[in-house]
Structure formats: C-alpha cells, structure tokens
Design an enzyme around this catalytic site. Structure first.
Site, PDB file in Angstrom:
ATOM      1  N   GLU A  36       1.248  42.665 -29.261  1.00  0.00           N
ATOM      2  CA  GLU A  36       1.140  41.412 -28.513  1.00  0.00           C
ATOM      3  C   GLU A  36       2.493  41.068 -27.925  1.00  0.00           C
ATOM      4  O   GLU A  36       3.523  41.231 -28.595  1.00  0.00           O
ATOM      5  CB  GLU A  36       0.725  40.225 -29.405  1.00  0.00           C
ATOM      6  CG  GLU A  36      -0.728  40.188 -29.770  1.00  0.00           C
ATOM      7  CD  GLU A  36      -1.076  39.022 -30.681  1.00  0.00           C
ATOM      8  OE1 GLU A  36      -0.407  37.966 -30.632  1.00  0.00           O
ATOM      9  OE2 GLU A  36      -2.028  39.172 -31.463  1.00  0.00           O
TER      10      GLU A  36
ATOM     11  N   GLU B 286      -0.756  39.796 -38.276  1.00  0.00           N
ATOM     12  CA  GLU B 286       0.235  38.795 -38.679  1.00  0.00           C
ATOM     13  C   GLU B 286       0.005  38.115 -40.027  1.00  0.00           C
ATOM     14  O   GLU B 286      -0.295  36.915 -40.081  1.00  0.00           O
ATOM     15  CB  GLU B 286       0.366  37.710 -37.600  1.00  0.00           C
ATOM     16  CG  GLU B 286       0.747  38.255 -36.239  1.00  0.00           C
ATOM     17  CD  GLU B 286       1.039  37.167 -35.209  1.00  0.00           C
ATOM     18  OE1 GLU B 286       0.792  35.989 -35.501  1.00  0.00           O
ATOM     19  OE2 GLU B 286       1.535  37.503 -34.128  1.00  0.00           O
TER      20      GLU B 286
END
Ligand code: BGC
Length: 459
Positions: free
Chosen positions: A364, A156
C-alpha cells in the site's frame, strides 16, 4: 507488478446480506462517537453488487494487479465451522472476473474485519485464534487456490492490535495494558504462521507473505553515519518508558509502544523478537517457546509492507545513536495531514531487503486528498499525481540500484470508508459519489494507468 489495493469492509457494503456474519466493524460503527461522520461500511462503495463494473474500471485504467481482502465473516459467519457458500462464491466470481480481464488477483486474508462471534470469544487475546485463522485460511485457499497464486496473511497487525487493543481508536476499541497487547500480537504472529501452512496446503504453487506497516526513517544526508542511524531508527522498538526519543513528527516511532516494525517482522523473517525490543518491553513480554518461534518463522516468498509516511533522522551522540530531524515548517502534507516523504520508497525497500533478504512488495502507498468533480466533470487530483510520481521515482531508484522489487499497489482503487474518519478522507484514484455510487476516473487514474502499462518507464 503494478496494481491498486482495497479492503473488504472499506468497499463491499452488503453488510447484512446473503448470510454474512457480523464483524467487529459492523458493531464499532454503531457505537456513538466512534466514526467522525457517523457513517459505517453498511453500503460503502457497494462493491459487493458492483464488482463487474469495478473490474471493468481496473481494466480501463490498465491495472495489472488488484490486491483485495476477503471478509472472514462473509465466508464463515461464526468465524469457524459453517461456510456461507454465497459469500465464498462472491470471491470466486470476483476472481474469475479479474482473470477474464487480465488483472492478477492478490488476496489478503485479514484486513481488520474480525467476525464478532470470535471477538466475543476473546478475539486476538484467545490463543485458539491460531486454529480459527488457519481454518479460515484453509477454506479460502482451497476454494480459490486454483486461480489465485499470491497471498497475504494479515494486513497491519500494528493497527488492528495497536489501535484495536491498545489506543482503542479502531475496532474493537479496547485499551489494554502493554502485556496484554504484546500477548495479542504474539497470537497474531502464531495465527500468521498457521495460516501460511494452511495456504501452502490449499495452494501448493502459491506465493505467500504478509502486509505489515511502519514508518521508515530516512537519513538527513547520505553519509554512512546517517544511513546507519536511519537503519537503526527504522527497526527501533520503543518501550513503555521515558526512554523513548521524542519527536515532532507524529509518524516517528515514539508515539506508541506498539507502533514499530521489527517486533512484528523479525519473528516472521528471522524467527526471533528483536533483542532491543525484548529489552525495551522487559517483563511485559509474553511467555513463548522455541516451537512458537519456529511456527511463526514459516518460509515466506516476499516481504510486503504498507508505506505512507516516514521521518528524517541523523546520527547523534546519544544513547540511541540517532535523533529525529524535524521537517521544515510548512513541509508538504496530505489532506490527512500526513507528511509527504517520498524517500521512504527508496530506503524502505533497501532496509527491508537488506535485513530480510526477500523481494519487496509495496502493498500500500498513496494519499488522501479533498477531491471533487469539477464543472467539466473532471477530478484534477494533481497533488496525488505528484505524490505518487515522487514516491515512485524513489522506488525506481531502488530498482535501478538492484534492490529486489516485486510490485507496487497504490492505495486505493476507489474512494472508500476510511475507518474512524468515515467518508471524509478520499484515497481513491477513482472518485465515488456515495449518493449515486457513480464512479469517475480521477486524473491520477489516467496517469497511473500509463505507469502500469509502461512498467514504470514513463516515470
Ligand atoms: C490501511 C488501509 C487504510 C489506509 C489509509 C492503511 O493503514 O491498510 O485500510 O485505508 O492505510 O489510512
């Protein structure tokens, strides 16, 4: 592949042990007011000492795979140069333990815990970070590449740059202007490219990707026009200006200029920044060369993406071609107040595989909930079961329609340190009592184990 994910700073603890170097989260947590409950990852789940128990729990649940991150500063206390053998050995032993129990290890090289020594040299603002990151990637892949075959470079960048350098909500808490932030993103992309080369050298038969995030837009109705609108909105890059289409859902693209998908993923998979983003960012775009883009555009084996929540759009007769459809009042929210939008696990894989032509990993997905141990010693997190089941049914639909899906990682294995929220948000399928470090399987863990074992058949 079915598994669960964690990250080093969120679970390991042992922040000042065995030669680990300090990282930006160690420092950030010591700053007044940064973490909601005043906590830190100093001890967290104490996984550094309890990893055999945690791996045994994975095996008890029936997980097939485990995605974890290595702590750069635990392995290289100064970020470059000297290697801390004890730190590297920890990961080597963890990998052995996983393989011994039949759990496939997936490594993420960077999940936000930048060595403080590198931060003091400018961190992601320093163009040398591509060399630093490549050096670290070489050390880890050379040591573990004989046993670990799946690699993610960075987790991220939208968050570690967007919130670390732009909103200041996460470590190192900076609030830079847009052109600096875009420069830092560019450096992170170059570092990704260099680390892919390093991993390929360290682990020639390894498979490599990245784990960015984003919020997928999904169509209100499954008409061609709404689907096209959702695709466009998913990859839309907001600029800095008043031309952002506003939205009521804080997950829509309008909240921050750095909160988007394609500015990060088009360079990786297509070798260029998105045209519409270049227009939106205008003169804030950093100077870069054709060679930069070639370096960033390394061949990748899969497209990883962390997906939690999305937003609904429909086709519109405006400058964007789409508009957000507000969620009905009272729509389901997680404990974190994130909208529950299972559709993104169908539309995300569909849009990403269409655009990039790669197999997809959901690196995720999950939710926080206010779980506690009941009088019978059980943790009845039925909302989590319902959430994951709804998302996975959409994921299954994508698989059945032939979109290439390589795996799903539930966030998270354990309740853990949830960054600025401290320990207030529980994302685990395993409950952690932070006073005693006792682990207890939640009902969701038992349910998810069956999904893993049946390859999703029991959905
Ligand atoms: C991050 C995790 C985090 C989770 C829930 C993701 O953004 O990769 O570290 O705990 O979301 O907020």
């Amino acid at each position: 592949m079915w598994g669960a994910a964690t990250a080093s700073y969120q679970i390991e603890g042992a922040a000042y042990e065995d030669g680990k170097g300090e990282n930006i989260w160690d420092v950030f947590c010591r700053e007044e007011g940064r973490i909601a409950d005043g906590s830190s990852g100093d001890i967290a789940c104490d996984h550094y000492h309890r990893y055999p128990e945690d791996v045994a729990i994975m095996s008890e649940i029936g997980l097939r795979a485990y995605r974890f991150s290595t702590s750069w500063g635990r392995i290289m206390p100064d970020g470059v140069g000297a290697i801390n053998t004890k730190g590297l050995d920890f990961y080597s032993q963890l990998v052995d333990e996983l393989l011994d129990k039949g759990v496939t290890p997936y490594i993420t090289l960077f999940h936000w815990d930048l060595p403080q020594a590198l931060h003091l040299k400018g961190g992601w603002m320093n163009p040398d970070i591509q060399n630093w990151f490549a050096e670290y990637a070489a050390v880890v892949s050379e040591k573990l590449g004989d046993r670990v075959k799946h690699w993610f470079t960075q987790n991220e960048p939208q968050v570690f740059i967007g919130h670390g350098y732009c909103t200041g909500a996460k470590a190192p808490g900076l609030r830079y202007g847009l052109s600096d932030v875009l420069q830092a993103i560019h450096h992170s992309l170059l570092a990704h490219g260099r680390s892919v080369q390093a991993i390929r050298a360290g682990c020639p038969d390894g498979l490599v990707g990245a784990a960015p995030t984003g919020t997928v837009a999904f169509p209100e109705n499954e008409t061609e026009a709404d689907i096209a609108a959702a695709r466009k909105a998913t990859f839309y890059v907001p600029g800095r200006g008043p031309n952002n289409p506003g939205g009521t859902n804080s997950w829509s693209v309008s909240q921050e200029p750095t909160w988007n998908i394609s500015w990060y993923t088009d360079p990786l998979f297509l070798g260029n920044y998105p045209e519409q983003g270049l227009m939106a960012f205008g003169s804030d775009v950093p100077k870069y060369t054709e060679e930069d883009m070639q370096l960033i555009h390394q061949p990748l084996d899969f497209c990883g993406i962390n997906l939690y929540s999305g937003w609904q759009v429909r086709a519109a007769d405006n400058a964007f071609g789409w508009e957000e459809v507000p969620m009905p009042q009272g729509s389901p929210l997680t404990a974190f107040k994130w909208p529950v939008t299972p559709e993104i696990l169908y539309w995300g894989p569909r849009f990403f595989s269409e655009r990039y032509g790669k197999p997809i990993y959901i690196t995720e997905n999950g939710m926080s909930s206010n779980d506690w141990v009941d009088a019978e010693g059980r943790i009845g997190d039925y909302a989590r079961i319902d959430f994951v089941r709804a998302y996975l049914r959409q994921y299954k639909r994508a698989a059945e329609e032939g979109y290439p899906l390589d795996g799903y990682f539930l966030w998270s294995l354990l309740d853990n340190f949830e960054w600025p929220e401290g320990y207030r948000e529980r994302f685990g399928i395993v409950h952690v009592d932070y006073t005693t470090q006792k682990r207890t399987l939640k009902e969701s863990a038992k349910w998810y184990g069956e999904i893993c074992q049946s390859n999703g058949e029991s959905l």
